[in-house]
Write an enzyme that holds these catalytic residues in place. Sequence first.
Site, mmCIF file in Angstrom:
data_model
loop_
_atom_site.group_PDB
_atom_site.id
_atom_site.type_symbol
_atom_site.label_atom_id
_atom_site.label_comp_id
_atom_site.label_asym_id
_atom_site.label_seq_id
_atom_site.Cartn_x
_atom_site.Cartn_y
_atom_site.Cartn_z
ATOM 1 C CE LYS A 1 -3.857 -1.852 2.699
ATOM 2 N NZ LYS A 1 -5.002 -1.872 1.761
ATOM 3 C CD GLU B 1 -5.574 -8.189 3.621
ATOM 4 O OE1 GLU B 1 -5.505 -7.717 2.676
ATOM 5 O OE2 GLU B 1 -5.860 -7.618 4.603
ATOM 6 N NE ARG C 1 -10.637 -10.403 -1.495
ATOM 7 C CZ ARG C 1 -10.872 -9.565 -2.505
ATOM 8 N NH1 ARG C 1 -11.355 -10.031 -3.896
ATOM 9 N NH2 ARG C 1 -11.299 -8.415 -2.246
HETATM 10 N N1 BES Z 1 -8.145 -3.821 4.648
HETATM 11 C C1 BES Z 1 -8.359 -3.584 3.190
HETATM 12 C C2 BES Z 1 -9.496 -2.873 2.934
HETATM 13 C C3 BES Z 1 -9.631 -1.536 3.817
HETATM 14 C C4 BES Z 1 -9.503 -0.398 3.191
HETATM 15 C C5 BES Z 1 -10.241 -1.341 5.055
HETATM 16 C C6 BES Z 1 -9.669 0.620 3.675
HETATM 17 C C7 BES Z 1 -10.586 -0.296 5.771
HETATM 18 C C8 BES Z 1 -10.219 0.811 4.944
HETATM 19 C C9 BES Z 1 -8.258 -4.773 2.455
HETATM 20 O O1 BES Z 1 -7.457 -5.911 2.795
HETATM 21 C C10 BES Z 1 -7.629 -4.261 0.871
HETATM 22 O O2 BES Z 1 -6.530 -3.940 1.070
HETATM 23 N N2 BES Z 1 -8.628 -4.328 0.014
HETATM 24 C C11 BES Z 1 -8.471 -4.097 -1.284
HETATM 25 C C12 BES Z 1 -8.663 -5.062 -2.160
HETATM 26 C C13 BES Z 1 -8.318 -4.893 -3.599
HETATM 27 C C14 BES Z 1 -6.740 -5.069 -3.614
HETATM 28 C C15 BES Z 1 -9.107 -5.885 -4.410
HETATM 29 C C16 BES Z 1 -8.868 -2.587 -1.608
HETATM 30 O O3 BES Z 1 -9.951 -2.515 -1.185
HETATM 31 O O4 BES Z 1 -8.066 -1.990 -2.213
HETATM 32 ZN ZN ZN Z 2 -7.090 -5.974 4.890
HETATM 33 MN MN MN Z 3 -5.481 -5.481 2.106
#
Ligand code: BES
Ligand code: ZN
Ligand code: MN
Length: 488
Positions: free
Chosen positions: A260, A333, A335
């Site tokens: 990220k 991750e 899921r």
């Molecule tokens: N933990 C994050 C989702 C999240 C984002 C929670 C912002 C709270 C605030 C999750 O693991 C994630 O990174 N999801 C990705 C999925 C994508 C790569 C398909 C996302 O939402 O960008």
């Molecule tokens: Zn996450």
């Molecule tokens: Mn994530």
Amino acid sequence: MRTSFTVSKSVPAAASVIAIPVASDGPVPKEVGLTRAQLTAMGFDGRCCTSLPISPAKGSKSARVLIGIGAVKDINESTMRNIGAAAARACAKHGSMATTLAGVSRLNKRAAAKVFVEGAALALHRWVNLKNDKSSLPALTKITLVGDSADAKAGVAEGVAVATAVCTARDHANTPPSHLTATKFAREAVTIAKKSGLKVTVYDKKQLEAMGCGGIVGVNAGSVEPPRVVKLVWAPTGATNKVVLVGKGVMYDSGGISLKPSDASHASMKMDMSGAAAVLGAMSALKALKVKTHVTAYLMCTDNLPSGSAMKLGDVLTFRNGKTAEIHNTDAEGRLILADGLSLGAEGKPDAMVDIATLTGACMGALGKKMAGVLGNNQGVVDQLLASSGRTDELLWQLPLFQDYRALLDSNVADMKNVGGPYGGAITASLFLNEFTNGVPWAHLDIAGPMEADGDNGWLNRGATAFGTRLLIDFVANFKKPVKAPKK
Ligand code: BES
Ligand code: ZN
Ligand code: MN
């Protein structure tokens, strides 16, 4: 939780402040000693959750604060919870508060006391463990509900159990990632389980490997901190209904190899275990609330970090139920660990499963920060969650488990990919999870949006919200076997 609550027939002489209810219509209580016109001139109209400090009554040392309650006929449980929060905030600088507020509505005394306590306790909660200066802690730690009755006492006990659960979950989610590793969180869960009448089993990395939990082991591969799965069981005698709860416990989500960016929101990824924290909180309250449903919970705990040993894009993981997924983004991750949790949960053939997870930015994009998404393979389960949402004021909005999008997860080499492309991300994530439910009626709560509050407002404070804790308690407490046939 720092606030203690008692019920008493009369206002204790030692109360540092008295919170006095004033409606927006009808007569002003005599004890106030001011007319409606005078109050209006002072800018106080009795609207719900407004407040006005006034001088102490003659011969009394207790400070006084008027609390607006709006029109009495409009007070429902959500309003009463808000009134509890408003009174606590308005009186926060006093050490002890006495009030008749919980008794002013048409609600039954038990329900009113319960939600009043929830609102007040949650509004007063702060997480200051790592601050040297604790001055942001409210002085108010003692609240007396005036209006002695067995019902009010029962309601207070219930409210205290629920609020304690939420405060504990908030504390866990606010704790920085290196202060609360999967190992430490599992230890906390064991301590809480012992106090709360739960059976508890902790699975370590070796055991998870042996169990075929390739999802959580795969996500954990980049970390020096080992994973933990905590199984908690509430088994009341004579239970006829069985529910499984699964919580996403990503102690820290860096994204892994799909790293990220280092923007401010990245620091919130310590809260990526908010689902597991909510489940642990909810489980901690079931004994006090005498819940009749059999509940099994799985807390799926690991962090998601990049390193030479981390899972790579193109890798294929095999989950507990034997299905395989090709990794196209290591940041998807949640899921992967829920896949193992849902598989384990389905093996017990429960009447329903609910998972709760900070799963997708897409859900936050669609619904914002004030509500969670709910999707499921069974409308009966979704409807019960929506009903709980109404009672707890933890807002949910249903999104469709649209089967056409399942094709977006198709993989050349495995049963599916772990991402479904740029659109409909909350839906494709849910379709992935549905692959692990084995036909069990199931719903998924995506709490990425409401996991964190940006400001202090009502019963929410800046930081982790523990969203879903009260909702899950209400859900299992009122659970009925879903009648509607699962959707295809
Ligand atoms: N933990 C994050 C989702 C999240 C984002 C929670 C912002 C709270 C605030 C999750 O693991 C994630 O990174 N999801 C990705 C999925 C994508 C790569 C398909 C996302 O939402 O960008
Ligand atoms: Zn996450
Ligand atoms: Mn994530």
